[in-house]
Write a protein that holds these residues in place. Structure first.
Motif, PDB file in Angstrom:
ATOM      1  N   ASP A 132       0.648  -1.269   0.127  1.00  0.00           N
ATOM      2  CA  ASP A 132       0.135  -0.071   0.037  1.00  0.00           C
ATOM      3  C   ASP A 132       0.962   1.324   0.079  1.00  0.00           C
ATOM      4  OD1 ASP A 132      -2.314  -1.557   0.291  1.00  0.00           O
ATOM      5  OD2 ASP A 132      -2.397  -1.423   2.016  1.00  0.00           O
ATOM      6  N   SER A 133       2.230   1.413   0.408  1.00  0.00           N
ATOM      7  CA  SER A 133       2.915   2.357   0.583  1.00  0.00           C
ATOM      8  C   SER A 133       3.558   2.672  -0.906  1.00  0.00           C
ATOM      9  CB  SER A 133       4.066   2.173   1.732  1.00  0.00           C
ATOM     10  OG  SER A 133       4.843   1.123   1.059  1.00  0.00           O
ATOM     11  N   TYR A 134       3.400   1.968  -1.730  1.00  0.00           N
ATOM     12  CA  TYR A 134       3.925   1.989  -2.972  1.00  0.00           C
ATOM     13  C   TYR A 134       3.859   3.710  -3.486  1.00  0.00           C
ATOM     14  CZ  TYR A 134       6.131   1.154  -7.473  1.00  0.00           C
ATOM     15  OH  TYR A 134       7.003   1.024  -8.810  1.00  0.00           O
ATOM     16  N   PRO A 135       2.741   4.023  -3.801  1.00  0.00           N
ATOM     17  CA  PRO A 135       2.533   5.293  -4.404  1.00  0.00           C
ATOM     18  C   PRO A 135       3.159   6.448  -3.543  1.00  0.00           C
ATOM     19  CG  PRO A 135       0.509   4.283  -4.182  1.00  0.00           C
ATOM     20  CD  PRO A 135       1.283   3.656  -3.421  1.00  0.00           C
ATOM     21  N   GLU A 136       3.121   6.350  -2.086  1.00  0.00           N
ATOM     22  CA  GLU A 136       3.836   7.342  -1.500  1.00  0.00           C
ATOM     23  C   GLU A 136       5.368   7.497  -1.359  1.00  0.00           C
ATOM     24  OE1 GLU A 136       4.378   8.323   3.508  1.00  0.00           O
ATOM     25  OE2 GLU A 136       2.566   7.317   2.711  1.00  0.00           O
ATOM     26  N   SER A 165       0.844   6.241 -13.566  1.00  0.00           N
ATOM     27  CA  SER A 165       0.413   5.299 -12.394  1.00  0.00           C
ATOM     28  C   SER A 165      -0.699   4.542 -12.630  1.00  0.00           C
ATOM     29  CB  SER A 165       0.387   6.182 -11.060  1.00  0.00           C
ATOM     30  OG  SER A 165      -1.082   6.746 -11.366  1.00  0.00           O
ATOM     31  N   ARG A 166      -0.575   3.306 -11.990  1.00  0.00           N
ATOM     32  CA  ARG A 166      -1.844   2.173 -12.201  1.00  0.00           C
ATOM     33  C   ARG A 166      -3.059   2.752 -11.472  1.00  0.00           C
ATOM     34  NH1 ARG A 166       1.462  -3.404 -11.190  1.00  0.00           N
ATOM     35  NH2 ARG A 166       3.078  -3.124 -12.619  1.00  0.00           N
ATOM     36  N   GLN A 168      -5.330   1.798  -9.594  1.00  0.00           N
ATOM     37  CA  GLN A 168      -5.493   1.604  -7.987  1.00  0.00           C
ATOM     38  C   GLN A 168      -4.516   2.450  -7.217  1.00  0.00           C
ATOM     39  OE1 GLN A 168      -4.079  -0.663 -10.255  1.00  0.00           O
ATOM     40  NE2 GLN A 168      -2.904  -2.134  -9.306  1.00  0.00           N
ATOM     41  N   GLU A 169      -3.535   2.855  -7.768  1.00  0.00           N
ATOM     42  CA  GLU A 169      -2.519   3.771  -6.938  1.00  0.00           C
ATOM     43  C   GLU A 169      -2.966   5.063  -7.151  1.00  0.00           C
ATOM     44  OE1 GLU A 169       1.030   2.742  -8.857  1.00  0.00           O
ATOM     45  OE2 GLU A 169       1.029   0.664  -8.189  1.00  0.00           O
ATOM     46  N   ARG A 170      -3.654   5.672  -8.102  1.00  0.00           N
ATOM     47  CA  ARG A 170      -3.958   7.053  -8.227  1.00  0.00           C
ATOM     48  C   ARG A 170      -4.728   7.629  -7.158  1.00  0.00           C
ATOM     49  NH1 ARG A 170      -3.903   8.839 -13.817  1.00  0.00           N
ATOM     50  NH2 ARG A 170      -5.700  10.263 -13.290  1.00  0.00           N
ATOM     51  N   GLU A 172      -4.325   7.142  -3.855  1.00  0.00           N
ATOM     52  CA  GLU A 172      -3.395   7.378  -2.669  1.00  0.00           C
ATOM     53  C   GLU A 172      -2.327   8.271  -3.005  1.00  0.00           C
ATOM     54  OE1 GLU A 172      -3.173   6.596   0.330  1.00  0.00           O
ATOM     55  OE2 GLU A 172      -4.847   5.122   0.223  1.00  0.00           O
ATOM     56  N   LEU A 173      -1.832   8.206  -4.562  1.00  0.00           N
ATOM     57  CA  LEU A 173      -1.064   9.008  -5.094  1.00  0.00           C
ATOM     58  C   LEU A 173      -1.394  10.435  -4.856  1.00  0.00           C
ATOM     59  CD1 LEU A 173       1.858   9.541  -6.389  1.00  0.00           C
ATOM     60  CD2 LEU A 173       0.906   8.937  -8.515  1.00  0.00           C
TER      61      LEU A 173
END
Length: 501
Positions: A132-136, A165-166, A168-170, A172-173
């Motif tokens: 879950d921390s990938y975007p950050e 970005s993927r 599902q990541e947008r 959080e990003l």
């Protein structure tokens, strides 16, 4: 991007991590950061050892050492040789220099590899590109590299990174970027461009008429049910990243800084409520996006008592009115909880249950027909209550309490907006109605005191000096506020009474 021509990031990894490295390279490309990678930079016939040494020693400003179980389980690999060369270069650098950055693709340890001066790779702050921390972490990595390369961050680079970005990541990003940038006046233009770009992306979906075309109603009855639920889900996904950013802005923003989110709400509500050719039942699904952005803005503003932002984002904005050319209507009057499926009795409940439980929509429909499952009292508010939990990350009790309060604020402010719209058009304000009756109508129907009565008592105690009126809600006028509450309370009680039957 950089004033140092030829500088690059060197990526060291084992071949088994190719997929993770591919993703890392996509991220660097989006951020316009040049990189050196064996598959990309080695040509047939090259002496790979010489080329890699040159790549590490000549203009390699950052060395990314990528670790995973694949590298840990291979004690003999070419990556080790690259690390030896990197450590040799690092030891020649002055103390405190940033050059080697460990990257983890899983939660395993970074090897205890000595880098001199009684230090190891474990002593260097790592970047975790997984979970879950990938975007950050990805944003932190690209920002760090940009600073090392003397680059000036700009909106185009950030926007490109978000677009790459993927899906599902947008969300959080966007949340991370908004949190970092909204408190920095120097970032205001960049943040405005970022949010404007996200709104454009959402509007591409909402204005895609073929997506909301007649094919949704084609096929068997079961096909149509799945089509409607899928369309509503896609509509929500189109605005979900904007909602994650909006939640931050509504809490921390000011009237001067909220213009991109205010414009976004107006554009999204306008796209949902304007006339579209085709079936009304399909076109109305666009209101899923409209009620979502309004509910998020209301919840964030209410939970943190940002009544100034509530007014800026929700009470003030207006959109064109369909049936009166040249006139406008408040955003709270232009949409509402029942708009997305207002021509169907069962679809709202099917959508809400399918999205929150993961159950098959057709199976749910059959259960309704067989009387094995009852309809939800407030399906869209119930769905919003569920999907908004990850945005705010409160406890269950805090989330529900804040959500119900935000519903009431939407209700009474919506009543005031509707009343003022009627008066402005020369209509009888007696027939003006709020569009916002949510799950509190049934969840709190056995409370010792109606929550609407509690809100009225609070306003009476505080008077004209209360925070709501000082923020400009209800025009800052206490009698107008009490009138809106009383009118809303009549309908609220009637709605709760019908549910209790």
């Amino acid at each position: 991007m950089t004033n140092n021509e030829g500088q690059h990031v060197f990526i060291s990894y084992v071949r088994e991590d190719k997929e993770c490295v591919d993703r890392l390279c996509e991220m660097l490309k989006a951020a316009q950061i040049p990189f050196w990678r064996d598959l990309k930079n080695l040509e047939p016939g090259d002496d790979w050892k010489i080329k890699i040494k040159e790549a590490i020693r000549n203009n390699s400003l950052v060395f990314l050492a990528c670790f995973s179980d694949n590298s840990r389980n291979r004690p003999r690999n070419n990556m080790n040789e690259e690390l030896h060369l990197a450590v040799e270069e690092f030891r020649r650098m002055p103390p405190g220099e940033t050059w080697i950055i460990p990257i983890r693709f899983d939660d395993g340890s970074v090897p205890d590899w000595g880098i001199g001066a009684n230090r190891s790779l474990n002593d260097i702050n790592r970047v975790d590109l997984f979970g879950d921390s990938y975007p950050e972490q990805a944003v932190a990595l690209t920002n760090k590299i940009n600073r090392l390369m003397g680059a000036n961050e700009n909106a185009a680079t950030t926007l490109a990174f978000v677009e790459e970005s993927r899906s599902q990541e947008r969300p959080e990003l966007l949340r991370r970027l908004t949190k970092e940038m909204i408190v920095n006046p120097a970032k205001q233009i960049e943040l405005d461009d970022l949010i404007a770009g996200e709104v454009r992306s959402a509007l591409e979906t909402l204005n895609d008429d073929p997506r909301y075309g007649s094919q949704v109603r084609s096929g068997t009855n079961e096909d149509q049910i799945r089509n409607f639920v899928q369309l509503a889900s896609e509509t929500w996904e189109a605005v979900r990243p904007f909602c994650y950013s909006l939640a931050i802005a509504a809490r921390w923003g000011t009237a001067d800084s909220l213009s991109p989110w205010t414009a976004g709400i107006k554009n999204i509500v306008s796209a949902a409520s304007k006339h579209h050719d085709g079936y009304e039942s399909i076109n109305n699904v666009r209101h899923i996006a409209a009620v979502a952005v309004i509910a998020v803005a209301a919840l964030a503003s209410t939970a943190y008592s940002r009544w100034d932002n509530f007014k800026t984002l929700l009470a003030g904005p207006r959109v064109p009115e369909n049936y009166h050319v040249g006139s406008t209507i408040g955003v709270l009057d232009a949409t509402g909880y029942w708009k997305p499926f207002d021509t169907s009795a069962s679809l709202p409940s099917i959508f809400s249950r399918a999205e929150t439980s993961g159950d098959d929509p057709v199976e749910l429909f059959n259960q309704y027909n067989n009387r094995q499952l009852g309809k939800l009292h407030t399906p869209i508010p119930d769905w919003l209550h569920s999907v908004m939990k990850p945005i705010f990350e409160w406890t269950e009790e805090e989330h529900t309490q804040n959500y119900h309060l935000s519903e009431l604020m939407l209700g009474v402010v919506g009543q005031d907006v509707s009343t003022q719209d009627a008066l402005n058009r020369g209509h009888n304000a007696q027939y003006a109605r709020s569009n916002w009756f949510g799950r509190s109508t049934w969840a709190l129907r056995h409370a010792s005191q109606s929550p609407v009565d509690q809100l009225r008592s609070k306003l009476e105690r505080e008077g004209a000096s209360g925070a709501l009126l000082q923020a400009g809600l209800f025009g800052g006028d206490l009698p107008r506020a009490l009138s809106a509450i009383d009118k809303y309370n009549e309908d609220y009680r009637e709605y709760a009474r019908r549910i209790s039957w």
